[in-house]
Enzyme design. Structure first.
Site, PDB file in Angstrom:
ATOM      1  N   LYS A 181       0.849  -1.196   0.000  1.00  0.00           N
ATOM      2  CA  LYS A 181       0.000   0.000   0.000  1.00  0.00           C
ATOM      3  C   LYS A 181       0.880   1.241   0.000  1.00  0.00           C
ATOM      4  O   LYS A 181       1.679   1.442   0.900  1.00  0.00           O
ATOM      5  CB  LYS A 181      -0.934   0.050   1.209  1.00  0.00           C
ATOM      6  CG  LYS A 181      -1.992   1.134   1.011  1.00  0.00           C
ATOM      7  CD  LYS A 181      -2.657   1.597   2.274  1.00  0.00           C
ATOM      8  CE  LYS A 181      -1.898   2.650   3.030  1.00  0.00           C
ATOM      9  NZ  LYS A 181      -1.818   3.960   2.346  1.00  0.00           N
TER      10      LYS A 181
ATOM     11  N   GLU B 291       9.757   0.904  10.649  1.00  0.00           N
ATOM     12  CA  GLU B 291      10.780   1.941  10.527  1.00  0.00           C
ATOM     13  C   GLU B 291      10.058   3.249  10.769  1.00  0.00           C
ATOM     14  O   GLU B 291       9.228   3.662   9.962  1.00  0.00           O
ATOM     15  CB  GLU B 291      11.429   1.860   9.142  1.00  0.00           C
ATOM     16  CG  GLU B 291      12.800   2.483   9.105  1.00  0.00           C
ATOM     17  CD  GLU B 291      12.745   3.911   8.641  1.00  0.00           C
ATOM     18  OE1 GLU B 291      12.610   4.806   9.517  1.00  0.00           O
ATOM     19  OE2 GLU B 291      12.821   4.135   7.434  1.00  0.00           O
TER      20      GLU B 291
ATOM     21  N   THR C  46       1.496   5.848  14.090  1.00  0.00           N
ATOM     22  CA  THR C  46       0.851   4.873  13.203  1.00  0.00           C
ATOM     23  C   THR C  46       1.497   3.509  13.356  1.00  0.00           C
ATOM     24  O   THR C  46       0.811   2.480  13.298  1.00  0.00           O
ATOM     25  CB  THR C  46       0.923   5.348  11.739  1.00  0.00           C
ATOM     26  OG1 THR C  46       0.407   6.668  11.669  1.00  0.00           O
ATOM     27  CG2 THR C  46       0.105   4.459  10.826  1.00  0.00           C
TER      28      THR C  46
ATOM     29  N   GLU D  37       9.478  15.283  16.209  1.00  0.00           N
ATOM     30  CA  GLU D  37       9.929  15.202  14.823  1.00  0.00           C
ATOM     31  C   GLU D  37       9.168  16.281  14.040  1.00  0.00           C
ATOM     32  O   GLU D  37       7.945  16.247  13.928  1.00  0.00           O
ATOM     33  CB  GLU D  37       9.580  13.809  14.294  1.00  0.00           C
ATOM     34  CG  GLU D  37      10.221  13.502  12.996  1.00  0.00           C
ATOM     35  CD  GLU D  37       9.959  12.070  12.542  1.00  0.00           C
ATOM     36  OE1 GLU D  37       8.877  11.530  12.824  1.00  0.00           O
ATOM     37  OE2 GLU D  37      10.845  11.514  11.889  1.00  0.00           O
TER      38      GLU D  37
ATOM     39  N   CYS E  74      13.126  10.708   7.988  1.00  0.00           N
ATOM     40  CA  CYS E  74      12.964  10.184   9.340  1.00  0.00           C
ATOM     41  C   CYS E  74      14.288  10.250  10.099  1.00  0.00           C
ATOM     42  O   CYS E  74      14.304  10.334  11.312  1.00  0.00           O
ATOM     43  CB  CYS E  74      12.427   8.773   9.299  1.00  0.00           C
ATOM     44  SG  CYS E  74      13.230   7.783   8.055  1.00  0.00           S
TER      45      CYS E  74
END
Ligand code: ADP
Length: 625
Positions: free
Chosen positions: A188, A395, A376, A526, A429
């Site tokens: 996805k 990750e 998530t 973040e 990230c």
């Protein structure tokens, strides 16, 4: 530089917007589509098929069939390797169009996509093609007369969920090792960037990848993504946000002709509804008392197979019996035989349910790989655990320290600290988002870092020389601006930038904060945008502690000319990657992944193969040892 008023026309057409299932481009089952945007303008560039649970089911079924019956896992490893090499070659041939599509949908500088990311994509597939025929088990010694060997087998269907910041690289990190190991895939894409994976997967089919091996479903997280993460039984699950009226489930089973031939929904079937509970909770079935307590209740007209519902509301049993034709009151030819349970998450679990007149092996999606935010990631892990315990690699986010010691080469450190944070519009990230600078060089570093940020070329990502394009979408754009306001309010010093650039699209000025303290929000969260936070330190031991005082542990940078300092710091940091006197060096062979809440597992390199392999120990007694 200023943002060009009129966006440059991308040198590519959008060809594929449907879902790619079983080697075919198809509409979503619901027929729904969603818009995808050009971040330079915020304008819609295409309508893309919107996958939901139903489509995930179709894709997983195709992947399962390709795994169980199709040629992929049965091919020799060398044949798989050859196909992967051809895939990579075809991507290389079409690199320019693919890079243009990536830039158009994501906003990243075309030069970056074309000269760094596409070659990396090709390299990754060449790398994994090389692994395909080098995967094998061991022989193991045993304390006794046994011959022991391990087989390293592909696991089966891999579910993969990827983000929007590096749509193609994330695709390659996930797809490469899974295919090399012989698995099949349902991937996805992120709802923001559905286009390039479709394009590349189409090329893969042209290169000889068999249908069903790589299925791509575009769609949103809470629908398509969650359906993949919580997929219980690849062939039978029906979900709609984890809650689906039982009537629909049974209708689905009947539609699939899993139960009976030409069966119809019994008109007098109990009125079954579901309550949508938060937290993907229990489904409550509401129907009449006797029917709950009586597993033998017959709820179908003559000639239909009977589906009986019984048991407690969270683990209702589905049972099946044949009816005596034309009996009145209806009678069963035999006592209803339980054939499965309805899982609290809404999955139907029917180990014995017949498929094509034969016994069904229950086949779970066997592994899930996710890249995205930590929040998530938690949901995905929970869904995986609550459904079928599929192993998960995650990750996730980061707040990577970038430590510049007093003996560092300052100009080099300034440039790399700038790159570490601003690369890809700050949407990495592993971004070096806490720049720790030794107090002796702090002032000089700050001046230079600020000058570098002010020189950064922001503009239309298709324009030559542009270093920074727009943020991905309005949500991220607003979020980054909120963090900038929070930095100002918490009394960090705004050295440059701090606002929007231009009046169209999602451009943000390269922003530098100095005087940042550890407890400020901008030093903890973040930000995922072009906002550099500079912090001061005066002692190595102290900066190690501060660098590690974060819930994340994805990456870190250390700048020093002293190898002992480099060793001390890199060994003490709790991070999955430590770059010494460099940053963002990615290579197909270098593993990547996080400590702490930055994730579970490693991608790339030899380490990623373990995510997609099952180890079987085969033990045989030795007759004449
Ligand atoms: P971001 O905040 O950077 O967009 P997300 O973690 O939300 O990151 O998204 C990364 C990927 O996870 C995307 O493909 C997104 O659609 C998917 N996703 C989001 N929410 C869920 C969910 N509840 N279940 C499964 N996948 C999800």
């Amino acid at each position: 530089a200023a943002v060009a008023e009129e966006p440059i026309t991308p040198p590519v057409q959008i060809e594929h917007t449907q879902l790619l299932i079983n080697g075919q481009f198809v509409d979503s089952a619901s027929g729904k589509t969603f818009p995808t945007y050009d971040p330079r303008t915020g304008e819609v560039i295409a309508q893309v098929a919107e996958g939901h649970a139903e489509d995930i089911n179709r894709a997983v079924s195709a992947a399962r069939k390709a795994f169980d019956e199709g040629p992929w896992p049965k091919m020799t490893a060398y044949e798989r390797s050859r196909i992967l090499l051809r895939c990579a070659d075809l991507v290389e041939k079409h690199s320019d169009e693919i890079a243009a599509l990536e830039t158009w949908n994501n906003g990243k500088p075309y030069e970056q996509a074309a000269t760094a990311e596409l070659p990396m994509l090709v390299r990754l597939f060449h790398y994994y093609a090389g692994w395909a025929d080098k995967i094998h088990g061991l022989t193991c010694p045993a304390d006794g007369p046994y011959h022991v060997q391990t087989l390293h087998e592909p696991i089966g269907v891999a579910g993969q969920i990827i983000p929007w910041n590096f749509p193609l690289l994330m695709f390659a990190w996930k797809v490469g090792p899974a295919l090399a190991c012989g698995n099949t895939i349902v991937l996805k894409t992120a709802e923001q960037t559905p286009l390039t994976a479709l394009y590349v997967a189409k090329l893969f089919h042209e290169a000889g990848l068999p249908p069903g091996v790589l299925n791509i479903v575009s769609g949103f997280g809470p629908t398509a993504g969650a359906a993949l993460a919580s997929h219980m039984d690849v062939d039978k699950t029906r979900h709609d946000k984890q809650c689906f009226p039982l009537r629909h489930k049974i209708q689905d089973l009947i539609d699939d002709k899993i139960i009976g031939k030409q069966a119809v929904v019994p008109p007098n079937m109990p009125n079954v509804t579901s309550n949508s509970l938060p937290n993907h909770g229990v489904i409550n079935f509401l129907y009449e008392e006797e029917e709950i307590s009586n597993p033998g209740a017959l709820i179908g007209p003559p000639e239909t197979v009977v589906i009986c519902i019984a048991g407690d509301p969270c683990r209702s049993t589905i049972a099946m019996a044949d009816l005596v034709p034309n009996s009145s009151p209806r009678r069963a030819t035999r006592t209803p035989r339980p054939i499965g349970t309805i899982h609290p998450l809404g999955a139907i679990y029917c180990p014995e349910m017949p498929r094509s007149n034969s016994q069904v092996a229950v086949t779970f999606p066997v592994v899930l790989a996710f890249t995205g935010s930590t929040d998530t990631g938690k949901i995905v892990l929970e869904l995986a655990a609550k459904s079928n315990l599929k192993p998960v690699t995650l990750e996730l986010g980061g707040k990577s320290p970038f430590i510049i010691c007093e003996d560092a080469d300052i100009d080099n450190a300034v440039e790399l600290a700038h790159f570490a944070l601003f690369f890809n519009q700050g949407q990495c990230c592993c971004a070096g988002s806490r720049t720790f600078v030794h107090e002796r060089i702090y002032d000089e570093f700050l001046e230079k870092a600020k000058a570098r940020a002010m020189k950064r070329v922001v503009g239309d990502p298709f324009k030559k020389g542009v270093e920074q394009g727009p943020q991905i979408d309005s949500e991220q754009f607003e979020k980054v601006l909120r963090y900038i306001r929070s930095g100002i309010e918490s009394n960090a010093t705004l050295e440059c930038g701090g606002g929007r650039l231009g009046s169209k699209g999602f451009y943000i000025q390269p922003t530098v904060f100095s005087n940042v303290q550890d407890d400020m929000l901008i030093a903890q969260d973040e930000i995922f945008g072009p906002v550099q936070s500079i912090l001061k330190f005066n002692d190595i031991g102290d900066v190690i502690k501060r660098a590690n005082t974060t819930r994340y542990g994805l990456a870190a940078g250390v700048f020093t000319s002293n190898v002992d300092t480099a060793n001390t710091i890199s060994r003490a940091l709790k991070a999955g990657t430590v770059w010494v006197n460099c940053f963002d060096v990615f290579d197909a062979a270098i593993p990547f992944g996080g400590y702490k809440m930055s994730g579970i597992g490693r991608e790339k390199g030899i380490y990623s193969l373990n995510n997609y392999l099952q180890v079987k120990a085969v033990v045989t007694p030795l007759k004449n040892p």
